[in-house]
Each structure stands twice: as structure tokens, then as C-alpha cells.
Design an enzyme around this catalytic site. Sequence first.
Site, PDB file in Angstrom:
ATOM      1  N   TYR A   1       0.686  -1.314   0.001  1.00 51.19           N
ATOM      2  CA  TYR A   1      -0.071  -0.521   0.262  1.00 51.19           C
ATOM      3  C   TYR A   1       0.704   1.295   0.164  1.00 51.19           C
ATOM      4  O   TYR A   1       0.535   2.211  -0.220  1.00 51.19           O
ATOM      5  CB  TYR A   1      -0.822  -0.252   1.267  1.00 51.19           C
ATOM      6  CG  TYR A   1      -2.587   0.036   0.754  1.00 51.19           C
ATOM      7  CD1 TYR A   1      -2.518  -1.628   0.379  1.00 51.19           C
ATOM      8  CD2 TYR A   1      -3.406   0.899   1.392  1.00 51.19           C
ATOM      9  CE1 TYR A   1      -3.876  -2.248   0.294  1.00 51.19           C
ATOM     10  CE2 TYR A   1      -4.811   0.133   1.138  1.00 51.19           C
ATOM     11  CZ  TYR A   1      -4.646  -1.165   0.666  1.00 51.19           C
ATOM     12  OH  TYR A   1      -6.123  -0.964   0.006  1.00 51.19           O
TER      13      TYR A   1
ATOM     14  N   LYS B   1       3.367 -14.230   4.990  1.00 48.32           N
ATOM     15  CA  LYS B   1       3.810 -15.053   4.221  1.00 48.32           C
ATOM     16  C   LYS B   1       5.605 -15.475   3.992  1.00 48.32           C
ATOM     17  O   LYS B   1       5.785 -14.754   3.145  1.00 48.32           O
ATOM     18  CB  LYS B   1       3.192 -14.937   3.007  1.00 48.32           C
ATOM     19  CG  LYS B   1       3.401 -16.077   1.980  1.00 48.32           C
ATOM     20  CD  LYS B   1       2.322 -16.620   2.191  1.00 48.32           C
ATOM     21  CE  LYS B   1       1.982 -18.243   0.904  1.00 48.32           C
ATOM     22  NZ  LYS B   1       1.841 -19.250   1.131  1.00 48.32           N
TER      23      LYS B   1
ATOM     24  N   ASP C   1      -1.946 -17.151   4.416  1.00 47.11           N
ATOM     25  CA  ASP C   1      -3.146 -18.269   2.860  1.00 47.11           C
ATOM     26  C   ASP C   1      -3.460 -19.538   3.845  1.00 47.11           C
ATOM     27  O   ASP C   1      -4.824 -20.011   4.040  1.00 47.11           O
ATOM     28  CB  ASP C   1      -2.745 -18.698   1.667  1.00 47.11           C
ATOM     29  CG  ASP C   1      -0.921 -19.869   2.533  1.00 47.11           C
ATOM     30  OD1 ASP C   1      -0.499 -19.566   3.729  1.00 47.11           O
ATOM     31  OD2 ASP C   1      -0.716 -19.918   0.963  1.00 47.11           O
TER      32      ASP C   1
ATOM     33  N   ASP D   1      -6.429  -6.223   5.044  1.00 47.66           N
ATOM     34  CA  ASP D   1      -7.056  -5.474   3.931  1.00 47.66           C
ATOM     35  C   ASP D   1      -8.429  -6.292   3.611  1.00 47.66           C
ATOM     36  O   ASP D   1      -9.786  -6.742   3.490  1.00 47.66           O
ATOM     37  CB  ASP D   1      -7.062  -4.511   3.375  1.00 47.66           C
ATOM     38  CG  ASP D   1      -8.581  -3.994   2.782  1.00 47.66           C
ATOM     39  OD1 ASP D   1      -9.428  -4.108   3.248  1.00 47.66           O
ATOM     40  OD2 ASP D   1      -8.261  -3.582   1.212  1.00 47.66           O
TER      41      ASP D   1
HETATM   42  N1  GGG Z   1     -14.861   2.495   3.930  1.00 43.01           N
HETATM   43  C1  GGG Z   1     -13.207   3.388   3.901  1.00 43.01           C
HETATM   44  C2  GGG Z   1     -13.686   2.677   2.611  1.00 43.01           C
HETATM   45  O1  GGG Z   1     -13.806   3.712   0.910  1.00 43.01           O
HETATM   46  N2  GGG Z   1     -12.834   1.642   1.990  1.00 43.01           N
HETATM   47  C3  GGG Z   1     -13.601   0.661   0.731  1.00 43.01           C
HETATM   48  C4  GGG Z   1     -11.720   0.205   0.638  1.00 43.01           C
HETATM   49  O2  GGG Z   1     -11.193   0.079  -0.980  1.00 43.01           O
HETATM   50  N3  GGG Z   1     -10.805   0.321   1.795  1.00 43.01           N
HETATM   51  C5  GGG Z   1      -9.033   0.429   1.130  1.00 43.01           C
HETATM   52  C6  GGG Z   1      -9.115   0.429   2.424  1.00 43.01           C
HETATM   53  O3  GGG Z   1      -9.265   0.145   3.873  1.00 43.01           O
HETATM   54  O4  GGG Z   1      -7.362   0.095   2.568  1.00 43.01           O
END
Ligand code: GGG
Length: 326
Positions: A120, A167, A199, A223
Site C-alpha cells: 500500500y 507469508k 493463506d 484488508d
Molecule cells: N470505508 C472506506 C472505504 O472506502 N473502503 C473501501 C476500500 O477500498 N478500502 C481500502 C482500504 O481500506 O485500504
Amino acid sequence: MAGEEIVVIPGDGVGNEVVPAARSVLEAVGEFEFVEAEAGDAVKERTGEALPPETYDRVAAADATLFGAAGETAADVILPLREAVDSFVNVRPARAYPGVDALRPETDVVFLRENTEGVYAGHESRLSGDLSTLTRVVTTSASERLAEFACEFVADRGADGFHLAHKANVMRETDGRFRDAVVGVADERGVETEEVLMDAFATRVCLDPAAFDVVVCPNLAGDVLSDLAAGLVGGLGLLPSANVGPERGLFEPVHGTAPDIAGEGVANPAAAILSAAMLLEHLGYDGEGADVRAAVEAVLSDGPRTPDLGGDAGTDEVAEAVRSRL
Ligand code: GGG
């Protein structure tokens, strides 16, 4: 209540329905100063900027922020907003609630997701017409910061330790560093850790969720695995989250914009209201946070339900039911 400033950013899609619902619950329990701010696809279309600088500055200065969701601009909105509060961990509880039809009613797992790096971190490149690359960032310092939080979190929860999903058998350098840093801190603090390959975790949590309590994860894994757990407890409409920083916090439902139902007024506000409960606790209002959570639980048990939970109630009706039980 001391009139803390809470920035409210509905964002896009169902964020415009669930965030006002959650705000109405906050208004019912305290005297806060609310500041509405914009972020997301709609503001980008109008102004060219998905995250206007005034929104970022507001979030960086406020006591707490309640955020809904961003659509196509998620990367331009969510990541800088988390950075604005210096959030190093995203706390995501996935719980099955009495009365809600859940695939695995015994689920009660809290994900502690690393919130600043991993894949990220945003280092992507298009090298040719055929090739794109991504640099995965893992630092000992961020991993240790997460581990310190995890140790305190399990102590507050009355648990002996936590699981650590990674992992490292394949990503030896990055997940190896993450694993070594987290286990090192936990060992120093006398907190038990059990490692699980991410996994294998995905399978095991489906088969036996009761085997897991607190799970520490790298960013993307946190996530994905928390969304998986949402499937075990009745859907994404039930998962709140807290992006915790040293002083400030950003609170958001785990779900996104839900374009399939946006504008219909039927989005489940539970995740946003439960995020508001986490916000209250972050501000030190533990009693009020517990009251809000109990009211949501009561409504989920025998109150009106939105269609995702098999009912035909609207967002506002559910929020009104929560307020009436406070
Ligand atoms: N509620 C926040 C939102 O838009 N969640 C959808 C999303 O794509 N989140 C990615 C993340 O939490 O990193």
C-alpha cells in the site's frame, strides 16, 4: 463532553447515507463540534482534487474524523487521510451478533492491520507497455510500532497473545522482517505469538474462527482477510474500523461506496455507527461508546434490518432505532 471537533467526511456512494446516520447517533450522546468536509470522486469531478488541502488540514488538526467511503479515488483519499492522523494501525473487529444470520456465529476476531506500508506504500511503476512493477515496503520501525500496539491491545482485552499472519516462507525479506520485528517486541514484552501463514489462515478462520482472537497482519493482508471475516459474520455492513494514530484517529466502516445500492437509502448503517462507537472510545468516552455498541447490538437482535440482513428497513429507520435504544 468537552466539545471536541469531529470532522465528518461522507465521501461517495453510501457514505452519504451511513455517515449522516452515524453522526445522528453521535449527536444523541454528546456535544461535539462537527465540521463537514469533502473528499472523493464527486469533489474531484467538481474541483479537480479528490482530497482538497483544506480537508487534509482539518483532519490533521481535529480530535477525530468520521469518514464514509471513496470510490475510484480511494487511493488518493484513504491513504493520505490515514497519513493525516499518522495512523500506524487499522483496528478491524469482525464479530457475529446475536440474531444476525452468520455463516460462523462463533466469530469474534480483531484484525490489527499495519497501516502505512507493505504494497500500500504506493510505489508502482509502468516500465513498459507490457510491464508494471510495485515495490513493497517493510520497515522494522513500523512493524515494531504495530507490535507495541498489539501487545497493549491484547493486555486490554485480557488475552495472552495474538496470531501473526504473514507469508514469510515466500516473501522472506519483507515478511521475514515483519515477522522478526513483531515477534521480537512480543517476546520482550512476554506476550505470546502464534504465527500462521496468511493463506492457511484464510482457510482456518473459515473452518474454525473460534481459534482466533487478535490477528496482526501486513497491510494488504489485513484488508483482504478482514473482508473475508465479514463474510463469516453476515456481511460488510457489520464491520467498523479505527485508523489509530498516536493522538488522532480516523474512523470508517470497512465497506466501500456500494454503488449497487447507493442512493436507495437502504445501506446498513451498523458499520458506520459501530465506527462512531470506536471514535467515542478513542476520545475517552468509554461509557458512551459501550452504550452505542449495546444499542446497535439490540437493534441487530430484534429491531428493524436493512436488506443485506434480510429486512426491508431503510438506513434512517435503523439509525432511529439505535438512537431510541440509547
Ligand atoms: N470505508 C472506506 C472505504 O472506502 N473502503 C473501501 C476500500 O477500498 N478500502 C481500502 C482500504 O481500506 O485500504
